[in-house]
Design an enzyme around this catalytic site. Sequence first.
Site, short mmCIF file in Angstrom:
data_model
loop_
_atom_site.label_atom_id
_atom_site.label_comp_id
_atom_site.label_asym_id
_atom_site.label_seq_id
_atom_site.Cartn_x
_atom_site.Cartn_y
_atom_site.Cartn_z
N SER A 203 0.84 -1.19 0.00
CA SER A 203 0.00 0.00 0.00
C SER A 203 0.88 1.25 0.00
O SER A 203 2.05 1.17 -0.35
CB SER A 203 -0.94 -0.02 1.22
OG SER A 203 -1.94 0.96 1.09
N ASN A 204 0.32 2.39 0.36
CA ASN A 204 1.09 3.63 0.36
C ASN A 204 0.59 4.55 1.48
O ASN A 204 -0.30 4.18 2.23
CB ASN A 204 0.99 4.31 -1.02
CG ASN A 204 -0.44 4.63 -1.37
OD1 ASN A 204 -1.08 5.45 -0.73
ND2 ASN A 204 -0.95 3.97 -2.40
N ARG A 205 1.17 5.73 1.57
CA ARG A 205 0.95 6.61 2.72
C ARG A 205 -0.27 7.51 2.63
O ARG A 205 -0.45 8.38 3.47
CB ARG A 205 2.18 7.50 2.92
CG ARG A 205 3.43 6.75 3.31
CD ARG A 205 4.55 7.73 3.62
NE ARG A 205 5.82 7.06 3.83
CZ ARG A 205 6.16 6.48 4.99
NH1 ARG A 205 5.33 6.52 6.02
NH2 ARG A 205 7.32 5.88 5.11
N ALA B 28 -4.73 7.50 -4.12
CA ALA B 28 -3.38 7.04 -4.44
C ALA B 28 -3.49 5.55 -4.77
O ALA B 28 -3.30 4.69 -3.90
CB ALA B 28 -2.45 7.29 -3.26
#
Length: 224
Positions: free
Chosen positions: A33-35, A99
């Site tokens: 995943s991402n921030r 995102a």
Amino acid sequence: LPAVAGRGTLAGRHVLVTSGPTREPIDPARFLSNRSSGKQGHAIAAAAARAGARVTLVSGPVEIADPNGVATRRVETAQQMLEAVEAALPADVFIGAAAVADWRVEPSADKIKKGASRAPPTLVLRENPDILASVAQRREGRPALVVGFAAETRDVLLHAQEKLARKGCDLIVANDVGAGVFGADSNEVHLVSRAGVASWPRLDKTEVAARLIAHIAETLGETP
Ligand code: CTP
Ligand code: CA
């Protein structure tokens, strides 16, 4: 429903927003995943509802609350986000603030074990569908206005202009994510369109959302 249904600069419009990260499973216990916090996308959905629009928000896993007056659909993967977006169309405006994870792996049904003597596993990445590009390039039922974001750590405007052209959207909201934007309450963005670039000062994400929605309402004109 919006507090004042049928009123406001986006009354009669359907606005579809994606927000948050996506989460791509590796095995039952792990994911990529991402921030992304979802703060900017959720603020945009809330601002569109305040402007009188009917709003559908397709959100990845986030820790913030569903916005008031917005139909929120929770998804996990990019593929699920694409399906939820397609199910929510048609819309007058699409805003891709999520995102979306660029890559996924073929998940393992069982938890991947370290093993006694085995080398670390190799993750084979496959590219996810580009949700923004697929909405912008629809032959039938393309929203009148398709807005994307660009998260960059360098050459922000150059990359944003390239994304505007490559994806075929009408507007890119570009921001520099090198400087503590993820999870923060403020954002410094540039609006990149074929008409040129407008740079806004660092603003609260709710203020970025309000200004973006005002800009969209103006671009769209006030009659559905
Ligand atoms: N986006 C999307 N689906 C994807 C990837 C991105 O809808 N699979 C959308 C994002 O929601 C955003 C825009 O495309 O509105 C740009 O995302 P960004 O990550 O900046 O661009 P990419 O095209 O993925 O390029 P890169 O990550 O290599 O910079
Ligand atoms: Ca990306």
